[in-house]
Design a protein around this motif. Structure first.
Motif, PDB file in Angstrom:
ATOM      1  N   PHE A 163      57.769  33.435  46.199  1.00  0.00           N
ATOM      2  CA  PHE A 163      57.435  34.321  46.988  1.00  0.00           C
ATOM      3  C   PHE A 163      55.841  34.623  46.873  1.00  0.00           C
ATOM      4  N   TRP A 164      55.412  35.701  47.603  1.00  0.00           N
ATOM      5  CA  TRP A 164      54.039  36.399  47.137  1.00  0.00           C
ATOM      6  C   TRP A 164      54.552  37.870  47.124  1.00  0.00           C
ATOM      7  N   ARG A 165      53.665  38.402  46.198  1.00  0.00           N
ATOM      8  CA  ARG A 165      54.020  39.930  45.666  1.00  0.00           C
ATOM      9  C   ARG A 165      52.430  40.124  45.894  1.00  0.00           C
ATOM     10  N   HIS A 166      52.503  41.640  45.858  1.00  0.00           N
ATOM     11  CA  HIS A 166      51.191  42.448  46.594  1.00  0.00           C
ATOM     12  C   HIS A 166      50.928  43.466  45.471  1.00  0.00           C
ATOM     13  N   ALA A 167      49.598  43.440  45.332  1.00  0.00           N
ATOM     14  CA  ALA A 167      48.796  44.743  44.506  1.00  0.00           C
ATOM     15  C   ALA A 167      47.622  45.107  45.315  1.00  0.00           C
ATOM     16  N   ARG A 168      47.353  46.373  45.117  1.00  0.00           N
ATOM     17  CA  ARG A 168      46.071  46.840  45.903  1.00  0.00           C
ATOM     18  C   ARG A 168      45.433  47.794  44.781  1.00  0.00           C
ATOM     19  N   SER A 169      44.098  47.642  44.983  1.00  0.00           N
ATOM     20  CA  SER A 169      43.230  48.430  44.229  1.00  0.00           C
ATOM     21  C   SER A 169      41.888  49.192  45.146  1.00  0.00           C
ATOM     22  N   LYS A 170      41.508  50.112  44.502  1.00  0.00           N
ATOM     23  CA  LYS A 170      40.083  50.708  45.409  1.00  0.00           C
ATOM     24  C   LYS A 170      39.067  50.165  44.676  1.00  0.00           C
ATOM     25  N   ASP A 171      38.919  49.779  43.523  1.00  0.00           N
ATOM     26  CA  ASP A 171      37.689  49.510  42.949  1.00  0.00           C
ATOM     27  C   ASP A 171      37.869  48.019  42.262  1.00  0.00           C
TER      28      ASP A 171
END
Length: 686
Positions: A288-296
């Motif tokens: 599958f594809w997994r998701h993460a996020r960051s502001k910097d």
């Protein structure tokens, strides 16, 4: 309304107008395969006792209540008790519609896919399977690595498999609609096999109303059911996983691969290849594809598994791809789809404003390997915009003088929906070509590729009238594994490198950011610029300075054929910046993770021409006008990234005892001056 139906309706929403121009015709009348309304199974072949002598009239009094079936009868596999097993196989039929719809209920047992005994079953499954004669499919070089995903059932192969949605909290059964997308199989002769090979309390299956149709009864564009199961399994595993302690991003459980990143509305969104069922020893490679996020790009927030392989159309693997924001600010994802029945296709999905919920294009696949494209296959799509058009690059192979050589193809689109093949801009003298990327830096075009070995690049010019690329400078994005690299013979079996490049992207500040896979996770983000000599300059992003803690600095250290042990700071999560002025020494450098007695360490040596890291010698010549060697090293427990004079980068896994934390400068065979030395302890991002 059943659980599956409720989940489906809950996601029939955003951006529907985007595809308002895609008209699905009402189609022809449905073709009945089986409604199980007769007393016997007629031409269906029966094995075992689970299904009895014929379809069941409603629920039996000694079994849980059953709802959601059609008519008076249904197929029910609890004849002969819970321990009974059986197989029901349909007569052959021709696939004449785009979809096969059916009602299914019962316990969720897809089966152990790596088990072949007993011969007539896979494992402890309760499922429906679509069978096809292998001769019905053209199986060529284009379906690289797909053969082992085909499950043999006698002289047939299994191309679709579905199980029931499970029981509710009161152990009641409700049949719900499921769909197989068989658009690519129209005209072929198939059979349906229904199995109960599970003796557990919930190990049974109910089936009714199997029909061919031009319309799906299940929302195949957003499979909320498979995503729910994937994320539930991940959440359970994460509760049992040890806490992370590092500053390289890595998934909390189950690995990390093929990252792509895009900036949107205040966040850097990272997507990566991920198997949410990796803990199940009975599964195959099913990514599958997994998701993460960051502001910097430093601190990351883990999000859900969000892109799924469409099992309804035979897809088992979502390979590398790209995330982009279109001209209207709408997020889109593209990835290479792998299945057991067709060449690698390019699939696409549209996201919501948070990039957390996705619907696949109803027009998928957006690119298939058409006869116009001479490559054997296309994989690992990269996307960029030039002037008023979008372009997609795909890696692959082309036959040249009887030998396959690495190359990439170029495809164009006005709207990221309809694509056309443009050209094969360049054919290299390599054995392969994966993870292709193309982008502009200054007045030069950069083409990045992974030829079954160290990730490399060309800088050069592009002829937009003839769609051809002319390389001028060649280099390695990361030099790990480069010393013995032979572009003609190097393959995965011989390549022991620790870095695989993936996706460059432009951020809100106009920087070209590049990331790849490091040992166990993601490499540190790098800023790419163009050197005057046409080579890529690479620097770690400045935001990593947020992690700095305890600091040590020293200047003007003269080393005369000696070592200088640093006292006052040590650790296994460090940033080290050192600038050497070469003198008469035969070699000089830095030793990290040094033991107390100096007998164990991880050395970085320089002899005036080559840098030696982890025993591998790589070029590190100084550019015209440069007089010093500048090393910028990040060591994060068992990962080390070395930047030398902003163009040599080496990413490698390292091993050292937990007690070996020291640092040493050295000069051998003469003198060397250390102009500047700075060391910081770095904090974990978790």
């Amino acid at each position: 309304m059943g659980k599956r139906a409720k989940r489906c309706l809950g996601h029939l929403w955003f951006l529907a107008a985007m595809f308002a121009n895609v008209v699905t015709p009402a189609g022809s009348q449905d073709l009945l395969i089986a409604d199980f309304e007769n007393e016997s199974f007629e031409e269906w072949a029966v094995t075992g006792k689970a299904f009895g002598a014929g379809p069941t009239v409603g629920p039996r009094v000694d079994q849980p209540s059953i709802k959601g079936y059609s008519g008076d009868r249904l197929l029910y596999s609890r004849h002969g008790g819970e321990a009974s097993k059986g197989v029901l196989t349909s007569p052959p039929f021709v696939i004449e519609r785009d979809y096969i719809n059916f009602l299914v209920g019962g316990g969720y047992h897809l089966g152990k896919r790596n088990i072949r005994e007993p011969k007539e079953f896979y494992g402890e499954e309760c499922c429906l399977t679509l069978l096809l004669d292998p001769a019905e499919l053209v199986y060529t070089f284009e379906t690289i690595n797909a053969g082992h995903h085909r499950l043999a059932v006698g002289d047939k192969i299994a191309l679709r498999t579905t199980t029931g949605p499970g029981l509710d909290s009161d152990d009641r059964v409700e049949l719900e609609w499921a769909t197989w997308d068989v658009r690519t199989l129209r005209g072929k002769t198939a059979q349906i096999r229904i199995v109960d090979n599970n003796a557990g309390r919930h190990g049974f299956i109910c089936v009714d109303q199997i029909v061919q149709s031009d319309q799906p009864r299940w929302d195949v564009l957003h499979d909320a059911d498979i995503l729910r199961r994937a994320n539930e399994n991940v959440a359970k595993a994460e509760k049992e996983a040890p806490p992370r302690h590092a500053y390289h991003y890595n998934a909390p459980v189950f690995g990390f691969g093929g990252p792509t990143c895009v900036y949107h509305d205040g966040y850097y969104h990272l997507f990566y290849i991920y198997d949410p069922f990796w803990d199940r020893k009975d599964t195959w490679n099913h990514n599958f594809w997994r998701h993460a996020r960051s502001k910097d790009l430093v601190y990351w927030e883990d999000l859900d598994v969000e892109i799924w392989p469409s099992e309804d159309n035979g897809e088992f693997y979502c390979a590398s791809g790209a995330a982009v924001i279109d001209d209207n600010g709408v997020p889109r994802l593209f990835y290479t789809s792998r299945s057991s029945e067709r060449p690698m296709d390019q699939m696409a999905a549209v996201g919501d404003a948070d990039l957390t919920t996705w619907r696949k294009y109803p027009t998928n696949a957006v690119i298939t390997n058409t006869p116009d494209n001479p490559m054997t296959h296309g994989t690992d799509c990269g996307i960029f915009k030039h002037e008023d058009k979008w372009y997609m690059v795909l890696g692959g192979l082309k036959m040249v003088d009887g030998e396959y050589k690495g190359c990439y193809s170029l495809h164009a689109s006005d709207d990221l929906i309809d694509w056309e093949f443009v050209s094969v801009p360049y054919v290299a003298d390599t054995k392969g070509w994966e993870e292709p990327e193309m982008f502009k830096l200054g007045d030069k075009w950069v083409v990045i590729f992974e030829p079954f070995g160290p990730t490399q690049y060309y800088t050069g010019s592009f002829d937009w009238e003839n769609y051809t690329f002319t390389p001028e400078v060649h280099g390695f994005v990361d030099f790990v594994g480069s010393e013995k690299h032979d572009p003609k013979t190097h393959g995965h079996a011989e390549y022991s490198g620790s870095f695989y490049g993936c996706t460059p992207f432009e951020d809100k500040d106009g920087r070209m950011i590049y990331m790849g896979m490091a040992p166990g996770g993601q490499s540190l983000p790098r800023v790419l610029t163009m050197r005057p000599d046409g080579k890529l300059a690479q620097k770690p992003i400045e935001a990593l300075a947020k992690l700095r803690g305890e600091h040590y600095a020293k200047t003007d250290v003269d080393l005369a054929d000696e070592s200088h042990v640093i006292h006052g700071i040590e650790g296994n999560m460090l940033e080290v910046k050192v600038e050497f002025v070469p003198g008469s020494a035969q070699e000089f450098g830095l030793k990290l993770r040094r033991s107390a007695d100096g007998s164990q360490n991880i050395p970085i040596r320089y002899d005036g021409e080559r840098l030696e890291v982890s025993g591998e010698r790589i070029p590190a010549d100084l550019m015209e006008g440069e007089t010093t060697l500048r090393l910028h090293v990040f060591i994060d427990q068992h990962i080390m990234e070395v930047f030398a004079n902003d163009w040599v980068v080496y990413t490698v896994a390292v091993s050292a005892p937990a007690t070996d934390l020291g640092i040493e400068l050295f000069s051998a065979g003469g003198s060397t001056k250390v102009k500047n030395l700075e060391i910081w302890k770095l904090a974990s991002i978790w």
